[in-house]
Design an enzyme around this catalytic site. Structure first.
Site, PDB file in Angstrom:
ATOM      1  N   THR A 215       0.551   1.182   6.793  1.00  0.00           N
ATOM      2  CA  THR A 215       0.604   0.086   5.828  1.00  0.00           C
ATOM      3  C   THR A 215       0.695  -1.223   6.599  1.00  0.00           C
ATOM      4  O   THR A 215       1.032  -1.232   7.776  1.00  0.00           O
ATOM      5  CB  THR A 215       1.814   0.246   4.878  1.00  0.00           C
ATOM      6  OG1 THR A 215       1.754  -0.748   3.856  1.00  0.00           O
ATOM      7  CG2 THR A 215       3.131   0.112   5.624  1.00  0.00           C
ATOM      8  N   GLY A 216       0.395  -2.330   5.930  1.00  0.00           N
ATOM      9  CA  GLY A 216       0.463  -3.615   6.614  1.00  0.00           C
ATOM     10  C   GLY A 216      -0.915  -4.192   6.867  1.00  0.00           C
ATOM     11  O   GLY A 216      -1.862  -3.964   6.101  1.00  0.00           O
ATOM     12  N   MET A 217      -1.053  -4.938   7.960  1.00  0.00           N
ATOM     13  CA  MET A 217      -2.306  -5.618   8.287  1.00  0.00           C
ATOM     14  C   MET A 217      -3.367  -4.606   8.704  1.00  0.00           C
ATOM     15  O   MET A 217      -3.404  -4.133   9.836  1.00  0.00           O
ATOM     16  CB  MET A 217      -2.076  -6.622   9.415  1.00  0.00           C
ATOM     17  CG  MET A 217      -3.313  -7.419   9.797  1.00  0.00           C
ATOM     18  SD  MET A 217      -3.873  -8.537   8.507  1.00  0.00           S
ATOM     19  CE  MET A 217      -2.682  -9.865   8.689  1.00  0.00           C
ATOM     20  N   GLY A 218      -4.250  -4.297   7.777  1.00  0.00           N
ATOM     21  CA  GLY A 218      -5.225  -3.239   8.007  1.00  0.00           C
ATOM     22  C   GLY A 218      -6.154  -3.481   9.161  1.00  0.00           C
ATOM     23  O   GLY A 218      -6.569  -2.541   9.860  1.00  0.00           O
TER      24      GLY A 218
ATOM     25  N   THR B  44       0.831  -1.197   0.000  1.00  0.00           N
ATOM     26  CA  THR B  44       0.000   0.000   0.000  1.00  0.00           C
ATOM     27  C   THR B  44       0.866   1.249   0.000  1.00  0.00           C
ATOM     28  O   THR B  44       1.840   1.335   0.737  1.00  0.00           O
ATOM     29  CB  THR B  44      -0.880   0.005   1.266  1.00  0.00           C
ATOM     30  OG1 THR B  44      -1.746  -1.114   1.223  1.00  0.00           O
ATOM     31  CG2 THR B  44      -1.696   1.286   1.355  1.00  0.00           C
TER      32      THR B  44
ATOM     33  N   GLY C 100      -9.964  -2.808   4.217  1.00  0.00           N
ATOM     34  CA  GLY C 100      -8.941  -2.626   5.243  1.00  0.00           C
ATOM     35  C   GLY C 100      -8.936  -1.222   5.789  1.00  0.00           C
ATOM     36  O   GLY C 100      -9.933  -0.496   5.730  1.00  0.00           O
ATOM     37  N   ASP C 101      -7.793  -0.812   6.287  1.00  0.00           N
ATOM     38  CA  ASP C 101      -7.680   0.492   6.934  1.00  0.00           C
ATOM     39  C   ASP C 101      -7.438   1.639   5.969  1.00  0.00           C
ATOM     40  O   ASP C 101      -7.698   2.801   6.294  1.00  0.00           O
ATOM     41  CB  ASP C 101      -6.524   0.463   7.930  1.00  0.00           C
ATOM     42  CG  ASP C 101      -5.180   0.327   7.230  1.00  0.00           C
ATOM     43  OD1 ASP C 101      -4.991  -0.662   6.501  1.00  0.00           O
ATOM     44  OD2 ASP C 101      -4.317   1.211   7.397  1.00  0.00           O
TER      45      ASP C 101
END
Length: 333
Positions: free
Chosen positions: A242-245, A191, A221-222
């Site tokens: 960024t990453g695991m939303g 992202t 996601g986020d």
């Protein structure tokens, strides 16, 4: 490809951060109750973005260098990655959901606190531009799915197939086992979240993504959610993630980081606290990645993540830099 290992934060400090001699800031409150960071001369303009998106930060810088507004720089920079077919996590060419559909999420915030977003939008290559249209042309702040797509078409955007042959082949290969398990830092991009301050000192931000590869249909996601994947306060600064939303959403991470900067923490300190909140709440943090980037009104940056492998691109004082982030699990090694 794995991203390079991180250099120690101490090493970065010893080289002298380009943005300022120190990341320490202080806050003052005026007669209206507005809190602002004010103890250093700003080093502006500046643009920062997640990951090694040098072409994106360059495009944004070119807008800022000509005296353009930060909101225009954000759109210019994010559109570069949305158009990059080699980037399978953003825009055209993004990895599909488990049903084979490419769905895009994006949001944008301007200096006045304006916000626009689209989620689960298909067939439109530049969701960051559609998000801006939502912000500027509608009484709403977020449009979803087919309605977002129809709005984009009404605004002059063209429908196109976003599933490239390479992404389709990878999806068909995945379907052989259909195992869903996010792998930390398995790709050399992710992202794109971007923050920019123009010569006038005004900050804007944007975030755009195709989300997790092979996610459940309808998953959001986020990235497009205000306060989670992105938050801007023109008196303080901004943050993006960024990453695991899912983990960012649970802690409203970007809003948290901006509020911590409002309390007087540096961008670096605020990012570290944001990651620690996630680690504290989820004992399975070793199985996923989250990275934050923050920028205050002085043009000072901060970045931090759970695992090594995350970094940020920065363009400031006519120079492009890549900064590898310090990370939480380093102390556990």
């Amino acid at each position: 490809m794995k991203r390079r290992n991180f250099i120690k934060r101490a090493s970065i400090s010893s080289l002298g951060l380009v943005v300022a001699p120190s990341l320490t800031t202080s806050c003052v409150t005026d007669e209206k109750g507005t809190t602002a960071i004010s103890n250093k001369k700003p080093v502006l303009p500046v643009v920062v973005a997640t990951w090694r998106f040098h072409n994106a930060t360059k495009a944004a810088w070119e807008v800022l260098e000509k005296g353009g507004e930060s909101i225009d720089a954000i759109v210019a920079g994010c559109r570069v990655e949305e158009a990059d077919l080699k980037n399978t996590t953003v825009g055209n060419g993004g990895a599909p959901d488990r049903d084979g559909n490419v769905t895009l999420d994006a949001c944008i915030m301007n200096k006045d606190g304006g916000y626009g977003a689209v989620v689960c939008m298909e067939n439109i290559a530049h969701p960051i531009s559609v998000a801006r249209k939502v912000m500027e042309e509608t009484p709403h702040v977020l449009l979803a799915g087919k309605s977002a797509e129809q709005f984009a078409v009404e605004q002059g955007f063209k429908r196109e197939n976003l599933l490239t042959e390479n992404s389709k082949k990878a999806w068909l290969k995945w379907k052989e086992k259909s195992e869903y398990k996010p792998i930390i830092n398995i790709e050399n991009h992710d992202t794109i979240g971007m923050l920019a301050i123009d010569a006038n000192g005004d900050i804007s931000g944007g975030c755009t993504t195709s989300g997790m590869a092979y996610k459940m249909a309808g998953r959001v996601g986020d990235s497009a959610i205000i306060g989670s994947g992105l938050f801007i306060d023109n008196t303080i600064g901004g943050a993006t993630a960024t990453g695991m939303g899912e983990e960012v959403l649970k802690t409203v991470g970007s809003f948290l980081i901006v509020e911590l900067m409002r309390q007087g923490k540096s961008p670096q300190e605020a990012c570290e606290e944001g990651v620690k909140r996630i680690v504290k709440l989820n004992p399975n943090y070793k199985n996923f990645q989250v990275g934050y980037v923050a920028l205050n009104k002085q043009g000072e940056y901060g970045c931090y993540c759970i695992h090594g492998g995350f970094g940020i691109s920065k363009y400031q004082e006519g120079k492009q830099d890549y900064i590898e982030s310090d990370f939480y699990t380093k102390k556990e090694a």
